[in-house]
Design an enzyme around this catalytic site. Structure first.
Site, mmCIF file in Angstrom:
data_model
loop_
_atom_site.group_PDB
_atom_site.id
_atom_site.type_symbol
_atom_site.label_atom_id
_atom_site.label_comp_id
_atom_site.label_asym_id
_atom_site.label_seq_id
_atom_site.Cartn_x
_atom_site.Cartn_y
_atom_site.Cartn_z
ATOM 1 N N CYS A 196 0.799 -1.233 0.000
ATOM 2 C CA CYS A 196 0.000 0.000 0.000
ATOM 3 C C CYS A 196 0.830 1.282 0.000
ATOM 4 O O CYS A 196 0.378 2.314 -0.503
ATOM 5 C CB CYS A 196 -0.927 0.026 1.213
ATOM 6 N N HIS A 200 0.014 5.256 -1.203
ATOM 7 C CA HIS A 200 -0.536 6.072 -0.120
ATOM 8 C C HIS A 200 0.543 6.686 0.772
ATOM 9 O O HIS A 200 0.214 7.496 1.647
ATOM 10 C CB HIS A 200 -1.480 5.229 0.735
ATOM 11 N N MET A 237 -6.605 1.289 -7.896
ATOM 12 C CA MET A 237 -6.295 0.463 -6.741
ATOM 13 C C MET A 237 -6.737 -0.968 -7.000
ATOM 14 O O MET A 237 -7.861 -1.211 -7.416
ATOM 15 C CB MET A 237 -7.006 0.998 -5.494
#
Length: 690
Positions: A196, A200, A237
């Site tokens: 991730c 992010h 995503m």
């Protein structure tokens, strides 16, 4: 389903049942409203306070708050799905459209029909291309009680106005338990870092993906966060749950982890780097000339993502010559100026040096220079200021935010340069400006280093690697990937969250232009070709728009087109990661790897250079997985496409499909590879041919 209705509940989670998501689309134009529909819109009474409370409980339970703006619901601030403020009016317009084939005659009937039969009608005009069947589960309505279902429908017909007082209570969401055991926390921390952080941020402050700090995530809650993790988003995503990569229990742990304060990641010193350095075969012990009889310049170095390896494949025979252990989730491979060495960087910050002259290509050195990395480059300059051929390497890191200069022959770390600084627009200090991509100038002993979050492009002179001179050029935030134009004078790099491409003049050392593009350009290295109307262009694919944009690159021969987005070629869907062509080819190849539709995700398209207004042909490259990344052989006669499968599924782990570029016919498949991704041909990578 009809377009407007299809988008009403684009992303919903009902208890443990996770549904899908679609982006906002405009409803069909209204005509004269049927009397029954008009009457329903006027006479339906506003829900009582108790009914409103029940609807809000259902919105939270269903995860709607994570993807939609819902008036009167305090934590419903999602932007993945449409704003539900005026969804009743949208429903009226939809029923009046000629494309509507349902049975509803009132807004109430329409909303109920949309919940009970979500795949009854599929539109081909979603914002990112054709809508997809199956993104919303029909069991949603079954998971609500009849009272909750009625309350939701009534609420959406006449929700509170923007000025209608304080948001209603959302106590049920606040009661969700977010505590984690030590084991769960450590697992989630590692998974976040591996899967991730690239989008992010290690500090969860956002970049390509949104910020995931507690001030945002606690308002969304565990259910809504779980929904997004399960389904992914149309903007790129991955759908981790749908792919079966994470179980519902694991997704729940991740969702609760995201509501905790981000743990402080460690720094890394030069001493730590040197402690990890391993010189496995010294330069003196390596061959003085190629020891192999193979055509090593036509080798492909292929990322085997989930195996932690690269495969060196003979481009003439399709044989796997060697599997080399590298770091976790290899991102890219770059070749030395001579092509002899392959520099392989993993997302864990481990750099491996592979000698391609050996009879069996072998790792001769390795080092870890950070905990998260994406880019590596070498020194290529040979001229009046010296010969730097195969002398230096540089790694750009995501965490810690720095780049590291190394000895190109041994990988011994030499120097660290921090990239922390101030953003180009607001001039705010940023603690995590990551190095996204690096290229080596053909004009000067310089690397062009793109510092993502602050939007600066650094020209780093490496004549003295212990005291590099750095010129900082202001561009646009969230710089990512890019490549050279055909002349190799101008470097074009995507600032993807700014929807721009920055153009750098490597000869003059300045920013030439900032070109506006569709949403989220993601070019890889891009594609250089001759447009029949606009002359030489460089093209980029996009994550957020179903389109290829082409930018004019010939300021002398075609000044009217230079540094402008002169052509947009539509695609069947968004989610493209890579685009590729070759000077000898009549085609431009493009993927749609991250499209939420599994068929489009494994579909590839070619555009004819002489007729670039639309794709010439699109087809599924496989019956499973995702099609990703293209590379030509050295002669420019073949195109290799990766099928990115699942390492846990025998027979579907992945493969490479080889196509004849002239005829678009399949020539061969290289099977049983573990999640192959990027492929880097030695000859083309050395020559920056794309």
């Amino acid at each position: 389903m009809n377009k407007a209705r299809y988008l009403i509940f684009g992303m919903v989670l009902a208890l443990g049942i996770i549904a899908g998501c679609a982006q906002r689309g405009e409803p069909p134009a209204a005509t004269v409203a049927p009397a029954s529909a008009t009457t329903a819109a006027v006479t339906t009474p506003a829900p009582s306070t108790s009914a409103s409370d029940l609807a809000i409980i259902a919105f939270n339970k269903g995860g709607c708050v994570g993807c939609h703006i819902i008036p009167g619901v305090a934590n419903a601030k999602g932007t993945i799905g449409p704003d539900l403020t005026n969804i009743g009016q949208f429903a009226l317009q939809a029923m009046q459209s000629s494309s509507y084939t349902g049975k509803a005659t009132t807004v109430e009937e329409y909303l109920k029909e949309a919940l009970l039969e979500p795949d009854a009608y599929i539109s081909t005009h979603c914002e990112n291309g054709p809508c997809s069947a199956g993104v919303m589960t029909a069991s949603l309505a079954q998971s609500f009680t009849s009272e909750e279902l009625a309350a939701v429908i009534a609420y959406l017909q006449q929700p509170p106005t923007a000025g209608g007082g304080m948001p209603l209570d959302t106590t049920p969401l606040a009661q969700v338990v977010t505590n984690l055991s030590e084991e769960e926390f450590l697992w989630a921390k590692q998974v976040y870092f591996e899967r991730c952080a690239g989008c992010h941020g290690t500090l969860r402050k956002g970049a390509t993906g949104p910020a995931l700090t507690p001030d945002r995530t606690t308002a969304m809650g565990t259910t809504a966060l779980s929904t997004i993790i399960f389904n992914g988003t149309p903007r790129g995503m991955p759908d981790w749950g749908k792919q079966g990569f994470f179980t519902p229990e694991q997704i729940d742990i991740l969702a609760r982890f995201l509501q905790q304060e981000p743990p402080a990641p460690p720094e890394m010193s030069l001493e730590q780097m040197k402690n990890s350095w391993r010189l496995l075969v010294s330069p003196a012990e390596r061959p003085g000339a190629p020891a192999t009889k193979r055509n090593w310049q036509n080798y492909f170095v292929v990322t085997l993502r989930d195996a932690g390896q690269v495969a060196v494949i003979d481009g003439d025979t399709y044989e796997v010559v060697s599997n080399v252990d590298t770091g976790y989730a290899v991102h890219i491979t770059r070749m030395s100026a001579t092509g002899r060495y392959a520099y392989v960087i993993g997302r864990d910050g481990k750099l491996a040096l592979v000698d391609l002259w050996m009879e069996t290509p072998t790792k001769v050195a390795e080092v870890q220079v950070c905990y998260d990395a994406r880019s590596v480059e070498v020194s290529k300059y040979e001229g009046p200021e010296g010969d730097f051929t195969d002398r230096l390497a540089v790694v750009g890191c995501y965490w810690p935010p720095h780049f590291v200069i190394l000895d190109g022959q041994t990988l011994e770390p030499m120097n660290i340069v921090s990239t922390r600084g101030y953003t180009v627009d607001t001039k705010e200090y940023h603690p995590e400006p990551r190095v996204a991509s690096i290229v080596a100038s053909h004009y000067k002993p310089e690397w062009i280093i793109n510092v993502k979050e602050i939007g600066q492009i650094w020209l780093v002179n490496y004549v003295d690697p212990f005291a590099p001179q750095i010129k900082m050029l202001p561009a646009a935030r969230y710089l990512h990937d890019g490549g050279w134009d055909a002349s190799r004078r101008y470097f074009l790099v995507a600032a993807n969250q700014s929807n721009k491409v920055a153009v750098v003049d490597a000869l003059e050392g300045k920013i030439t232009a900032l070109v506006d593009t569709p949403k989220m350009p993601h070019p890889g290295r891009g594609a250089n070709w001759i447009d029949p109307e606009f002359g030489p262009v460089w093209s980029s694919a996009h994550l957020g728009d179903p389109a290829i944009v082409s930018i004019g690159t010939d300021p002398e021969g075609h000044p009217e087109s230079a540094w402008k987005a002169v052509r947009v070629t539509p695609l069947p869907g968004a989610g493209s990661l890579f685009i590729k062509t070759h000077p000898n080819s009549q085609w431009i190849w493009v993927d749609m790897t991250l499209n939420p539709d599994p068929v489009l995700a494994r579909t590839i398209c070619v555009i004819a250079k002489q007729q670039p207004t639309e794709p010439y042909r699109c087809w599924e490259a496989s019956s499973y997985g995702r099609a990703v990344h293209f590379e030509y052989n050295a002669a420019g006669t073949e195109v290799w496409v990766s099928i990115w499968g699942d390492a846990s599924k025998p027979g579907q782990t992945g493969e490479i499909v080889v196509y004849d570029d002239a005829t678009l016919t399949e020539k061969a498949r290289i099977p049983n590879l573990i999640t192959p991704t990027g492929k880097f041909n030695v000859f083309n990578t050395v020559g920056d041919i794309y």
